[in-house]
Design an enzyme around this catalytic site. Structure first.
Site, short mmCIF file in Angstrom:
data_model
loop_
_atom_site.label_atom_id
_atom_site.label_comp_id
_atom_site.label_asym_id
_atom_site.label_seq_id
_atom_site.Cartn_x
_atom_site.Cartn_y
_atom_site.Cartn_z
N GLN A 222 9.21 1.58 6.47
CA GLN A 222 8.46 1.49 5.23
C GLN A 222 7.04 2.03 5.40
OE1 GLN A 222 10.57 -2.82 4.66
NE2 GLN A 222 8.80 -2.52 3.36
N ARG A 369 9.61 -9.43 0.95
CA ARG A 369 9.30 -9.28 -0.47
C ARG A 369 8.09 -10.14 -0.82
NH1 ARG A 369 13.81 -7.53 -4.76
NH2 ARG A 369 12.34 -6.67 -6.22
N CYS A 370 7.02 -9.92 -0.09
CA CYS A 370 5.95 -10.89 -0.11
C CYS A 370 4.70 -10.28 0.47
CB CYS A 370 6.41 -12.08 0.73
SG CYS A 370 5.14 -13.12 1.39
N GLU A 739 7.02 -8.09 -6.04
CA GLU A 739 7.36 -9.30 -5.32
C GLU A 739 7.15 -10.58 -6.10
OE1 GLU A 739 4.69 -8.21 -2.32
OE2 GLU A 739 6.17 -7.18 -1.11
#
Lengths: 795, 252, 174
Positions: A222, A369-370, A739
């Protein structure tokens, strides 16, 4: 002479269909495992079956002798090249291949490189490792106990299993308000270990070319530029000779931020063999060794006044980091942005104490996701809020409303020092309550209770910090968290845009073009977006923590504006007027006094290469590096209703309402997709996603038959609503959104079940709120903990 | 199993190409015959089962997931002998049989006798099961299957199969099979026997549910405590049987 | 066309058993020499270079590898390639010609039924099987039929809409 219709050209606000879909729906995506290079070999990893053991010997002679085996790597091979250990993203070290001992089940022990992956796997099985088992630690209590075995005996000056002690806030001031409180509400919570589990596992293809000295690595990452820097530093290769290519990524969710041993081993193997080496992780490897998330225990206290005002917050968090502290997070904040909790509430005093510990579990601590532990922060916040409302005997919606930061109180300084930017919290709550039919549901719940049915309603409201930096406070390994965009307008008015972010399903190829369309009036379809290749993309920090739109998206707007500024000069030249007399409307410059005399942006582009003013640099290309002044603060209100079956403990979601305020929406369709995806992961966390360990450190949840992901059948239908408060400091008013739902959602589900159990004396059931836990809570009237080791008949 | 390398057989025989094993049929006497290549999906979509073998019809859609059901078979499930397998409980509740064939010819084995431990069967190494049989019901067949799965495709935390044959109100035969609460599928014989010889009453149901729970031998694990699983056996047994009374009342 | 040669490892040639199989893939007869233990998904991906079929787990749960086998959806990681000998396989690459789109592909794009795209081929193949059997499914029927395929991105709601979109389009096309 009409202005361009922004929606028609696919600009901001258009639910433009996605460009990237054209390849995905044809099965023509280009994921790492789809790439085949000439002469490519395949690598498999042998992992430790034990959670804690000394390695007495490794005998790989049988593996070496197998036909098709080209190389076996062990810790010894790595150590000889000073690569047995690598730095983590949190200034700790992590073993690449174990040398002295293994510290978690699934740790990488050896690698086999062979002609095909089946042979490599066969050969892994032929390696004999002699282990001497050591006592195993699977939770912080064991880790901190007197006489606990030292997990990190490899580190100098490490005399216990504590990773860090960290605190933030005003301890004395907070103590004082607790002394004055009418009621002190206390709760103990555990946010269990989880795993992002994208459907595509991690993998890489390292391709070292001795003749050119160039190392190309195709990798599920990523953050390709961070990886390039890390490889340069760890492998001591010149950075210009390293090219990281992140092709299509089959979901990331934070799993694909860190550097994993498999990447490093495949790189070394390619350097040694001078052939491309592919490593594709299997699902078990993915779940037991890479990127876990959460695993934090909290003791939380709220000081309350009788009228419902929160006077102060105390949080004491203990994070289980596994065997290596490899959280991906800004270096200044040891437990991420945990102290962003309670940012949506107006609270004068707060204090957070955090302690991190080592255990014999996989490392990770990724922001699943944070935005760096914000998920835990908001979960703890909303569970504490519900418990406090219950303790005061107040309506949970009213309790929130009383304590919200008011709309006219922005920017608002939180007790832990963040500056929230904007919001309409009360309005979002109202929209949510109206949508769910709050009053009617409360009546229905009361009626149902008379017939022995258990209904519950759960609310979760929160604002969270998305879009790190600013660079003053946010860095990864010292690299400041800005981001970048490079825009090249070709002479025909078509364009190429590259950014330092990296899409993994968020739709950057579609939305970035919409921002350019919004700023320049070029049709979105005329703009090609590329990301993920460090040889071509401008330096950026990658995509995670919902930072793409807040940071890279802002850079896209800023580079477009730079282009527009130059185009304005060209327009003045073409119109033969002074620049001050040039006006802009979408897609076109015109003469202020003669609006029908103008030139389009495309005409300016052509002139930039064919008819530029004297003295002007030719071309229409530029790059922008954007350092955000602040994080963006979206707000969300999630409301869930459930029915609990008291006989089995099974609970079903009746309705799920979401109200999101993420500022201006670039592509509403994509925003809604992000919210629905996030809510589904929230539901999964609350209901079934669970990685735990038995007393021996065996990972329970090592494949998809035990680590459960919800299917289309169980996943509840989602009702979406919207409020829009533009971000005051973002160039296009947008806030992060990827998120919010995964961060704010879990508490809504748990709160709903706990609401259904109100009056039974049960204050908490740890996630996942499995039916057996609900049943046990109903039977005993007591809280149910989910901390490892998992209960079995053996214990 | 093979992909996770739990099993590494030297030789694997694919029976998929053997013709004429994909059938399922109900004979004139009401017995159900399922060929070794009859897929779960065939049973799920079977109008025969839906009308004439309710316990099997109830279980078919709960096996694995819809895609897996296109390949997996009832006979394969029985022979795999997973204590969490759904079909074994169903066939146990029906006093089912399998027909095994080898070089020495055919023999029938009661499903209750087929399995002697987790993933272990009494089949000889050179035998394959070619058919499973649910014998003719002794009266009008009724029943159901309930399973606690936390999501589609999850293994059963607990599954209960109940089959009851009745003539008029009187229960003429009953069987109860339990999934996931022992080292192999459990036949709750005492519970079933208690139901035979009279009408289904709430008292009888309560007693049978309690006996079924007693027959379970669950273990505490990450899916739940032993006592919870035992409790679920009772709840599911009771729910299926109570449902039978209700549908009988509705029919009348 | 057959390949002129394929390099094998020293010593491997004698030891490794192989079988020649012929599979009809997307309407085209394909012949390959494979080890019996090769799974079908790997034959498609690595042997026949059709990388649209993905693999995401090792336990037949995720469904990313779903293809149609004699018209029915199966998980191609759970079958050996040799079992496909003499059978028909359809993959995502066979849904439509290179310049065309199947209604299901259009539906997934129109309704934003995909994000990262990794589960999408399997999801679309399962959808095709559903619509072949049931041209106008309800929401529940779609959710049920797709419950053997995992998606981490979308939350499924838009996938359901995508299948409904395709059903309407196919109905309009007659």
């Amino acid at each position: 002479m009409t202005a361009v219709d922004e929606i028609k050209i696919g600009g901001m606000g258009a639910s433009r269909r996605r460009v990237e879909d054209n390849r995905f729906i044809r099965g023509k995506g280009n994921y790492v495992d789809d790439i085949v290079l000439p002469g490519m070999l395949h690598m498999e990893i042998l992992r430790s079956p034990l959670a804690h053991a000394r390695i007495k010997s490794i005998d790989a002679s049988k593996a070496w002798a197998m036909p098709g085996v080209r190389l076996v790597l062990t810790g010894e091979t790595m150590a000889a090249r000073n690569l047995a250990w690598m730095p983590t993203l949190s200034y700790d070290t992590q073993a690449v291949l174990a040398t002295d001992k293994v510290r978690f089940q699934g740790q990488e022990v050896a690698c086999v490189i062979a002609d095909d992956p089946y042979i490599a796997k066969d050969a892994c099985e032929a390696i004999v490792v002699d282990y001497e088992p050591l006592p195993v630690i699977v939770n912080p209590t064991q880790s901190l106990a007197e006489g606990a075995p030292l997990i990190r005996d490899d580190k100098e000056n490490q005399s216990n299993n504590v990773v860090y002690d960290w605190e933030v806030g005003d301890k004395d001031g907070t103590d004082r308000v607790f002394d004055q409180a009418d009621v002190i509400s206390k709760i103990d919570l555990h946010y269990p270990r989880s795993h992002p589990a994208p459907i595509e596992c991690c993998g890489s293809i390292a391709d070292f070319n001795r003749a050119t000295s160039k190392l190309t690595v195709y990798m599920t990452t990523q953050a390709p530029h961070i990886i390039r820097a890390a490889v340069a530093l760890v492998a001591e290769l010149p950075e210009q000779m390293i090219r990281i290519i992140s092709p299509d990524i089959g979901g990331g969710f934070g799993n694909k931020v860190p550097v994993y041993p498999g990447y490093v081993a495949s790189i070394l193997a390619s350097i040694l063999l001078e052939r491309p080496v592919k490593w594709i992780e299997d699902r078990t490897g993915n779940l037991i060794s890479t990127g876990f998330a959460r695993d934090i225990y909290l003791h939380g206290e709220l000081a309350l006044r009788k009228d419902g005002r929160i006077l102060g917050v105390r949080m004491k968090a203990t994070a289980d980091h596994g065997a290596f502290f490899s959280d991906a997070q800004p270096s200044k904040f040891k437990i991420g942005l945990m102290h962003s909790a309670f940012a949506c509430y107006d609270i004068p005093n707060a204090h957070l104490e955090a302690r991190g510990v080592y255990t014999n579990k996989a490392p990770g601590g990724v922001a699943y996701r944070c935005s760096f532990r914000v998920t835990e922060a908001m979960f703890f916040q909303e569970r504490m809020v519900q418990a406090a409302a219950d303790d005061l005997g107040m309506d949970q919606a009213e309790f929130r409303r009383i304590n919200f930061v008011r709309d006219d109180d922005f920017p608002h300084r939180t007790p832990w020092g963040f500056l929230t930017d904007s919001g309409q919290y009360g309005k979002c709550l109202d929209v949510g309550l109206e949508a769910i039919g709050y009053e009617e549901f409360l009546k229905e719940k009361e009626e149902a209770a008379k017939r022995g049915r258990l209904l519950g309603i759960g609310i979760s409201t929160m604002t969270e910090p998305l879009g790190a930096g600013n660079s003053r406070e946010y860095d990864i390994l010292g690299i400041k968290m800005f981001d970048s965009a490079e825009l090249k307008i070709h002479m025909t008015g078509k364009a190429l845009l590259r950014t330092g972010a990296k899409t993994q399903g968020q739709g950057h190829e579609t939305t970035w073009a919409q921002i350019v369309a919004h700023e320049l009036g070029l049709p979105a379809e005329d703009i090609l977006v590329e990301e993920g290749d460090t040889d071509t993309a401008p330096f950026g920090m990658g995509t995670y923590a919902s930072r793409s739109t807040p940071v890279a998206g802002a850079a896209v707007a800023m580079v477009s504006r730079k282009i527009r500024a130059k185009a304005r000069k060209i327009a003045a030249h073409l119109l033969e007027i002074s620049e001050e007399d040039v006006e802009w409307e979408l897609g076109r410059f015109y003469v202020r006094s003669q609006p029908d005399r103008g030139v389009t942006i495309q005409e300016c582009a052509m002139a930039a290469y064919s008819n530029m003013p004297d003295g002007m640099e030719p071309g229409l290309e530029n790059v922008a590096y954007y350092d955000p002044p602040n994080l963006t603060w979206p707000f969300a209100c999630y409301i869930v209703t459930v029915e609990v079956d008291p006989e089995t403990g099974v609970w079903d979601v009746l309705r799920l309402v979401a109200v999101d305020d993420c500022g201006v929406r670039i592509n509403p369709m994509i925003v809604e997709g992000q919210i629905m995806g996030g809510l589904t992961e929230a539901y999964a966390m609350a209901n079934m996603q669970f990685i735990t360990f038995d007393e021996h450190g065996n990972c329970i949840g090592s494949n998809f038959t035990d680590y459960l992901l919800p299917t289309a059948w169980e996943t509840p239908g989602i009702e979406l609503h919207e409020v829009e408060t533009p971000c005051p400091h973002h160039p296009i008013g947008a806030k992060g959104i990827g998120e919010c739902a995964a961060v704010g959602g879990p508490a809504a589900f748990v709160n709903a079940v706990m609401d259904a159990l109100k009056g039974t004396g049960v204050r908490n059931i740890d996630m996942p709120v499995f039916p057996d836990r609900v049943y046990e809570a109903l039977q005993t009237g007591q809280d149910v903990s989910g901390a490892p080791p998992v209960r079995t008949d053996e214990t | 199993m093979i992909k996770l390398r739990f099993a590494s057989p030297e030789m694997l025989v694919d029976i998929n190409e053997i013709p004429d094993l994909g059938y399922h049929r109900i004979d004139a006497d009401g017995s159900v015959h399922v060929g070794a290549l009859c897929r779960h999906a065939d049973l799920e979509r079977s109008s025969l089962l839906a009308t004439r073998q309710p316990t099997m019809a109830a279980a078919a859609p709960l096996v694995a997931d819809p895609i897996v059901r296109n390949r997996g078979t009832l006979v394969g499930s029985l022979c795999h002998a997973d204590p969490q397998g759904d079909w074994a409980s169903v066939m146990v509740s029906l006093d089912g049989l399998v027909v095994a064939q080898g070089p020495r010819g055919r023999r029938t084995i009661a499903v209750k006798e087929l399995v002697h431990g987790p993933f272990q069967t009494t089949l000889a190494y050179d035998e394959v099961v070619v058919e499973a049989i649910a014998p003719a019901p002794k009266g009008a067949p009724a029943g159901g299957y309930l399973k606690l799965e936390r999501r589609v495709g999850d293994f059963a935390t607990v599954g209960v199969a109940v089959s009851v044959d009745r003539t008029g109100d009187e229960v003429t035969r009953a069987g109860i099979g339990l999934t996931g609460v022992g080292g192999s599928t459990i036949s709750a014989d005492d519970a079933a026997q208690l139901l035979v010889g009279g009408p289904l009453t709430s008292d009888a149901i309560g007693e049978a549910a309690a006996l079924a729970a007693q027959a379970a031998q669950p273990r505490t694990d990450h899916r739940g405590s032993a006592s919870y699983k035992r409790h679920l056996v009772s709840v599911f047994t009771s729910r299926i049987l109570t449902g039978l009374i209700r549908s009988q009342e509705e029919a009348a | 066309m057959t390949s002129l040669f394929q390099e094998v490892s020293p010593g491997a040639a004698e030891e490794t058993p192989t079988r020649q199989i012929t599979v009809t893939v997307n309407g085209e007869s394909r012949t390959a020499v494979v080890e019996p233990r090769l799974v079908l998904a790997h034959l498609l991906r690595n042997g026949l270079n059709m990388t649209g079929t993905h693999t995401g787990c090792d336990t037949s749960n995720c469904g990313a590898c779903t293809v149609l086998f004699d018209g029915k959806p199966v998980k191609s990681c759970t079958m050996f390639a040799v079992q496909a000998d003499g059978h028909e396989v359809m993959t995502v690459e066979g849904l439509a010609g290179p310049s065309e789109l199947h209604a299901i592909q259009e539906g997934f794009k129109e309704e934003h039924g995909l994000q990262c795209g990794f589960c999408t081929p399997g999801m679309m193949m399962a959808s095709k099987a559903l619509l072949d059997e049931n041209p106008s499914p309800s929401e529940d029927e779609i959710r049920w039929a797709l419950s053997g395929n995992l998606c981490r991105c979308t939350g499924y709601q838009n996938i359901v809409k995508a299948v409904m979109w395709a059903a309407r389009k196919l109905e309009d096309q007659g």
